[in-house]
Design an enzyme around this catalytic site. Structure first.
Site, PDB file in Angstrom:
ATOM      1  N   ASP A 225       0.825  -1.209   0.000  1.00 33.24           N
ATOM      2  CA  ASP A 225       0.000   0.000   0.000  1.00 33.24           C
ATOM      3  C   ASP A 225       0.859   1.259   0.000  1.00 33.24           C
ATOM      4  OD1 ASP A 225      -2.386  -1.270   0.044  1.00 33.24           O
ATOM      5  OD2 ASP A 225      -2.710  -1.066   2.205  1.00 33.24           O
TER       6      ASP A 225
ATOM      7  N   LYS B  98      -3.520   3.734  -2.896  1.00 37.02           N
ATOM      8  CA  LYS B  98      -4.390   4.756  -3.461  1.00 37.02           C
ATOM      9  C   LYS B  98      -3.767   6.097  -3.131  1.00 37.02           C
ATOM     10  CE  LYS B  98      -7.540   5.367   0.375  1.00 37.02           C
ATOM     11  NZ  LYS B  98      -8.896   5.708   0.736  1.00 37.02           N
TER      12      LYS B  98
ATOM     13  N   MET C 196      -7.357   8.981   9.701  1.00 34.40           N
ATOM     14  CA  MET C 196      -7.958   9.567   8.496  1.00 34.40           C
ATOM     15  C   MET C 196      -8.864  10.749   8.848  1.00 34.40           C
ATOM     16  SD  MET C 196      -8.928   6.030   6.502  1.00 34.40           S
ATOM     17  CE  MET C 196      -9.292   5.051   7.950  1.00 34.40           C
TER      18      MET C 196
HETATM   19  N1  SAH Z   1      -3.775   0.220   9.372  1.00 35.63           N
HETATM   20  C1  SAH Z   1      -3.224   1.522   9.647  1.00 35.63           C
HETATM   21  C2  SAH Z   1      -4.241   2.609   9.454  1.00 35.63           C
HETATM   22  C3  SAH Z   1      -4.699   2.778   8.014  1.00 35.63           C
HETATM   23  S1  SAH Z   1      -5.794   4.129   7.835  1.00 35.63           S
HETATM   24  C4  SAH Z   1      -2.669   1.543  11.077  1.00 35.63           C
HETATM   25  O1  SAH Z   1      -2.876   0.599  11.840  1.00 35.63           O
HETATM   26  O2  SAH Z   1      -2.009   2.516  11.411  1.00 35.63           O
HETATM   27  C5  SAH Z   1      -4.697   5.393   7.317  1.00 35.63           C
HETATM   28  C6  SAH Z   1      -4.519   6.423   8.408  1.00 35.63           C
HETATM   29  O3  SAH Z   1      -3.592   5.964   9.390  1.00 35.63           O
HETATM   30  C7  SAH Z   1      -3.926   7.741   7.945  1.00 35.63           C
HETATM   31  O4  SAH Z   1      -4.907   8.576   7.368  1.00 35.63           O
HETATM   32  C8  SAH Z   1      -3.422   8.321   9.247  1.00 35.63           C
HETATM   33  O5  SAH Z   1      -4.486   8.830  10.014  1.00 35.63           O
HETATM   34  C9  SAH Z   1      -2.902   7.060   9.949  1.00 35.63           C
HETATM   35  N2  SAH Z   1      -1.460   6.872   9.750  1.00 35.63           N
HETATM   36  C10 SAH Z   1      -0.865   5.786   9.239  1.00 35.63           C
HETATM   37  N3  SAH Z   1       0.487   5.929   9.240  1.00 35.63           N
HETATM   38  C11 SAH Z   1       0.735   7.143   9.779  1.00 35.63           C
HETATM   39  C12 SAH Z   1       1.924   7.871  10.063  1.00 35.63           C
HETATM   40  N4  SAH Z   1       3.146   7.398   9.784  1.00 35.63           N
HETATM   41  N5  SAH Z   1       1.808   9.107  10.616  1.00 35.63           N
HETATM   42  C13 SAH Z   1       0.593   9.618  10.899  1.00 35.63           C
HETATM   43  N6  SAH Z   1      -0.562   8.971  10.664  1.00 35.63           N
HETATM   44  C14 SAH Z   1      -0.495   7.748  10.113  1.00 35.63           C
END
Ligand code: SAH
Length: 268
Positions: A43, A65, A179
């Protein structure tokens, strides 16, 4: 449904969490699987230093995406994983953070199960854990927060955010919003309407755990305006609650410390 016969004819799909970005946060199992995979389907949230750990001979397929534009729609990703499992031994489906936290890992696992494909799920450090640790914000604290809730600010086609507002507006619970960047103004307004004090400390952790991590600290009322000045669409996690006030003291990671943009936020 999954049958023993079908399952034994396929390779295995490992649905692997890559964590929020720092490659040192990969699990040992994730690291091992990246080394032996025949193909890695990844991803957009998977960081470049983690992709660099994949051997050069391994096939890589980008299934991410960008903003609201899906390069590969979810049904196509599901089908691709089944196809790959029929021709390859070890398929790694690499996802940002933890695959079972707002990551659609559950949907992909259900599809694989329904098509008789063997799979395993490898948990990753979810961004709530990674970003809070690297920003110096303990999600719970005996004096400040007795619990934590993870919610998503993502809505389809700008529908109203349908969350349990009376429960979310609890000063003793830390709220982590995945998000949430585009819906932050509505989120903030709703939480204040339902009784969460407007001066509750609130943080946006941008590019969490990566060398360019940025932490903006403001209040529930002021964070939307602060965040609206930010360019681009980097991954951004919101943390709302009294524990955010500790970031000024505990931010051990950012070279110049947290960016406190609202001086009403003070740790006691
Ligand atoms: N499965 C992922 C979440 C996916 S949804 C998890 O467990 O973290 C995607 C959202 O995750 C982004 O919009 C943001 O809100 C958050 N996110 C993921 N990686 C991030 C990072 N390095 N820094 C800040 N927010 C992050």
């Amino acid at each position: 449904m999954r049958t023993q016969d079908n399952a034994s004819r396929t390779g295995c799909v490992y649905i692997v969490g890559a964590g929020p970005g720092d490659p040192d946060l990969l699990t040992i199992k994730a690291r091992r699987l990246l080394g032996i995979a025949d193909v890695v389907v990844f991803d957009k949230l998977v960081s470049v230093p983690i992709l660099d750990l994949i051997p050069s001979g391994t096939t890589r397929i980008f299934a991410g995406k960008v903003a609201r534009h899906h390069y590969m729609p979810q049904p196509d990703i599901n089908k691709l994983l089944v196809q790959l499992a029929r021709s390859q031994r070890c398929v790694v489906r690499l996802k940002g953070g933890d695959p079972f936290v707002f990551g659609r890992g559950g949907e992909e696992a259900v599809y694989l199960a329904e098509h008789g494909v063997r799979f395993e799920v490898v948990p990753g450090v979810t961004s709530a854990s990674g970003c809070s640790a690297y920003a110096g914000i303990p999600l719970t604290h005996r004096d400040l927060a007795h619990g934590v809730r993870y919610v998503t600010g993502h809505t389809r086609d700008n529908e109203p955010l349908d969350l349990d507002w009376p429960r979310l507006a609890d000063p003793a619970t830390t709220l982590v919003v995945y998000m949430g960047r585009t819906s932050l103004a509505r989120l903030s307004e709703r939480l204040i309407t339902y009784g969460l004090p407007a001066d509750t400390p609130a943080a946006a952790v941008i590019n969490g755990t990566r060398p360019d991590q940025q932490t903006l600290i403001a209040t529930l009322a002021t964070l939307p305006a602060v965040l609206s000045t930010l360019d681009g669409a980097p991954p951004t996690l919101l943390i709302i609650g009294r524990v955010v006030a500790l970031a000024g003291t505990l931010d051990w990671f950012s070279p110049k410390g947290a960016d406190v943009v609202c001086d009403t936020v003070q740790a006691d």
